[in-house]
Design a protein around this motif. Structure first.
Motif, mmCIF file in Angstrom:
data_model
loop_
_atom_site.group_PDB
_atom_site.id
_atom_site.type_symbol
_atom_site.label_atom_id
_atom_site.label_comp_id
_atom_site.label_asym_id
_atom_site.label_seq_id
_atom_site.Cartn_x
_atom_site.Cartn_y
_atom_site.Cartn_z
ATOM 1 N N SER A 268 1.051 -1.258 0.081
ATOM 2 C CA SER A 268 -0.119 0.140 -0.177
ATOM 3 C C SER A 268 0.794 1.135 -0.119
ATOM 4 O O SER A 268 1.951 1.166 0.289
ATOM 5 N N PRO A 269 0.201 2.422 -0.430
ATOM 6 C CA PRO A 269 1.240 3.689 -0.626
ATOM 7 C C PRO A 269 1.773 3.969 0.695
ATOM 8 O O PRO A 269 2.904 4.567 0.686
ATOM 9 N N ASP A 270 1.172 4.127 1.770
ATOM 10 C CA ASP A 270 1.611 4.610 3.048
ATOM 11 C C ASP A 270 2.977 3.592 3.388
ATOM 12 O O ASP A 270 3.846 4.118 3.934
ATOM 13 N N MET A 271 2.776 2.267 3.515
ATOM 14 C CA MET A 271 3.635 1.289 3.613
ATOM 15 C C MET A 271 5.025 1.590 2.563
ATOM 16 O O MET A 271 6.038 1.548 3.359
ATOM 17 N N LEU A 272 4.720 1.874 1.574
ATOM 18 C CA LEU A 272 5.722 1.850 0.376
ATOM 19 C C LEU A 272 6.504 3.119 0.986
ATOM 20 O O LEU A 272 7.827 3.338 0.876
ATOM 21 N N SER A 273 5.612 4.183 1.301
ATOM 22 C CA SER A 273 6.517 5.427 1.881
ATOM 23 C C SER A 273 7.450 5.397 3.152
ATOM 24 O O SER A 273 8.359 5.771 3.025
ATOM 25 N N LEU A 274 6.690 4.528 3.789
ATOM 26 C CA LEU A 274 7.621 4.183 5.070
ATOM 27 C C LEU A 274 8.775 3.263 4.692
ATOM 28 O O LEU A 274 9.854 3.658 5.412
ATOM 29 N N GLN A 275 8.743 2.452 4.009
ATOM 30 C CA GLN A 275 10.033 1.665 3.607
ATOM 31 C C GLN A 275 10.923 2.368 2.622
ATOM 32 O O GLN A 275 12.034 2.314 2.856
ATOM 33 N N GLU A 346 13.494 1.597 10.403
ATOM 34 C CA GLU A 346 13.118 0.147 10.101
ATOM 35 C C GLU A 346 12.094 -0.385 11.049
ATOM 36 O O GLU A 346 11.078 -1.041 10.747
ATOM 37 N N ALA A 347 12.202 -0.034 12.320
ATOM 38 C CA ALA A 347 11.336 -0.650 13.287
ATOM 39 C C ALA A 347 9.937 0.027 13.177
ATOM 40 O O ALA A 347 8.692 -0.549 13.441
ATOM 41 N N GLN A 348 9.941 1.225 12.648
ATOM 42 C CA GLN A 348 8.604 1.944 12.365
ATOM 43 C C GLN A 348 7.973 1.373 11.353
ATOM 44 O O GLN A 348 6.661 0.873 11.359
ATOM 45 N N VAL A 349 8.488 0.645 10.221
ATOM 46 C CA VAL A 349 8.006 -0.148 9.345
ATOM 47 C C VAL A 349 7.379 -1.425 9.868
ATOM 48 O O VAL A 349 6.155 -1.610 9.386
ATOM 49 N N ARG A 350 7.969 -2.061 10.608
ATOM 50 C CA ARG A 350 7.559 -3.307 11.052
ATOM 51 C C ARG A 350 6.380 -2.887 12.112
ATOM 52 O O ARG A 350 5.308 -3.921 11.893
ATOM 53 N N ASP A 351 6.484 -2.152 12.962
ATOM 54 C CA ASP A 351 5.226 -1.609 13.597
ATOM 55 C C ASP A 351 3.950 -1.307 12.838
ATOM 56 O O ASP A 351 3.150 -1.748 13.011
ATOM 57 N N ALA A 352 4.222 -0.507 11.845
ATOM 58 C CA ALA A 352 3.083 0.019 11.119
ATOM 59 C C ALA A 352 2.354 -1.046 10.370
ATOM 60 O O ALA A 352 0.937 -1.328 10.199
ATOM 61 N N LEU A 353 3.307 -2.021 9.748
ATOM 62 C CA LEU A 353 2.771 -3.117 9.111
ATOM 63 C C LEU A 353 2.047 -4.057 10.219
ATOM 64 O O LEU A 353 0.817 -4.820 9.760
#
Length: 446
Positions: A268-275, A346-353
């Motif tokens: 999803s766009p928000d996850m791709l932005s965080l990644q 990187e931790a924010q990406v894992r937490d958001a997902l």
């Protein structure tokens, strides 16, 4: 004497307790009454394709949105930053023009000379331990994060438009239900007013019917007020010219496969932005680390000088320089800070997902429960309709039911219709949000 009163008196004379007028007039929920448009409210439902209308409204909102325009400009600016950083390996050339006047006074003589000078210099990095490449990659990932942020903003606008549109459709149908309830109660009140004129003992029934009528009118006014508020919010997004609402009962009422949506959530766009932001922080940390490494540069210059006395001179030089950092106070702290920011991203990406997956499971469960409640209410509604019809007949023709039984059956029937409508909207709203967390609500509509 009016025909209505003659029928009424005949019914009373024959011992019939129920009003004949009710039997004659209170059987058609869709009878023509004063137009709601005359009251400033249009409760009409368009036959337009509901999915097509929602897609059209979303596209209009995206074109009008200042938020989308701002996100577009920020994405373009981030891309220009990346272009600038990616050209760090290209040679840079500088030209300098200078002029000066010099004078000398000695032995009673005064000498003056004008001098002009032109210099050209160039430099180019040959090797910098990857610093320029890391910086370019950092800017590139920031540009990608901004681009995905634009798509995420579009998803937010889309879900707002869809939610407001679904709510508008729900309130329109709810207003139509209350309008029918008002007509029903108005018929009963009209019939009872005639009865009370000849039988004062039925006054309590008239009061009860008038109370139910006023309650229906109050519910109608509250619904219309909520409808106006919803339309104002929708107009802020799509403009003042709202098309007549389509019927959205068949839109977003099927449960999707939750596992496939969870897999799509990572894209999803928000996850791709965080990644992308996480990768940007990692590249920035590598760029900071490269600052402590040796650097090799190619450089050179040429200088041409001329005076007012006709003297001309020129010189040039070119070579390779090696720069080795020996002591850089704070460099280690800068590297540690950049590395920790990268780890935090990187931790924010894992937490958001992880949070998104759990939220999707919750929304899927809520939508499933709401759809099941809606189906059960429909079954109860069928029974309520049969009870309502039977109660009215028993009151009208046999005198076996009181008016209070009739009004109770009517209130139960219409409240069940409103409950079924609200439950269906609850499911649609949960499903819209569920799709927005994955591939997007527009994917469901298209």
């Amino acid at each position: 004497m009016p025909a209505f009163h003659r029928l009424l008196l005949l019914a009373l004379a024959c011992g019939i307790a129920a009003p004949v007028a009710a039997q004659v007039r209170c059987v058609d929920d869709d009878a023509t009454v004063v137009s709601d448009r005359a009251k400033g409210v249009d409760l009409s439902i368009s036959s337009t394709d509901p999915r097509g209308q929602l897609v059209s409204l979303v596209e209009t909102a995206l074109q009008r949105s200042e938020q989308i325009g701002s996100a577009t400009l920020l994405a373009q600016a981030a891309r220009e930053d990346w272009v600038q950083a990616s050209e760090a390996y290209r040679p840079s050339v500088n030209a300098t023009v200078s002029g000066a006047a010099a004078g000398q006074h000695a032995g009673g003589q005064h000498r003056q000379q004008l001098q002009s000078q032109l210099s050209l210099g160039f430099s180019m990095p040959l090797w910098d331990a990857g610093r320029a490449a890391y910086t370019s990659a950092w800017r590139g990932q920031l540009a990608e994060a901004s681009r995905q942020g634009l798509f995420s903003a579009e998803q937010q606008i889309a879900i707002q438009v869809v939610n407001h549109s679904l709510d508008r459709g729900r309130l329109l149908l709810q207003a139509q239900i209350y309008r029918q309830y008002m007509r029903r109660m108005a018929c009963l009140v009209e019939a009872l007013e005639g009865i009370v004129k000849v039988d004062k003992g039925r006054a309590s029934e008239l009061i009860q019917a008038q109370k139910s009528q006023m309650t229906a009118e109050l519910s109608m006014e509250q619904t219309v007020s909520a409808l106006r508020s919803t339309e104002f919010r929708l107009k802020r997004l799509v403009g003042d010219e709202l098309p007549p609402s389509a019927s959205y009962a068949t839109v977003l009422n099927q449960l999707p496969d939750i596992e496939s949506l969870k897999l799509a959530a990572a894209q999803s766009p928000d996850m791709l932005s965080l990644q992308a932001n996480s990768r940007a922080q990692r590249r920035y940390a590598e760029s900071v680390s490269a600052q402590s490494k040796p650097q090799v540069n190619l450089g050179g210059a040429t200088v041409a000088t001329a005076t007012n006395r006709g003297t001309k001179a020129g010189e040039w030089n070119a070579g390779v320089s090696l720069t080795v950092p020996l002591l850089q106070p704070g460099q280690n702290a800068a590297e540690q800070a950049a590395a920790k920011r990268a780890a935090a991203a990187e931790a924010q990406v894992r937490d958001a997902l992880n949070a998104k997956v759990y939220q999707m499971s919750d929304l899927h469960g809520s939508a499933e429960a709401a759809l099941e409640r809606s189906r059960r209410i429909v079954e109860i509604l069928r029974s309520s309709e049969r009870l309502r019809a039977a109660t009215l007949v028993q009151w009208q023709q046999m005198g076996r039911r009181s008016l209070f039984d009739v009004m109770g059956a009517e209130a139960d029937y219409y409240s069940l219709r409103v409950a079924q409508l609200s439950t269906l909207f609850e499911a649609q709203q949960a499903l819209a949000m569920l799709w927005s967390l994955g591939p997007g609500v527009m994917a469901a509509l298209r």
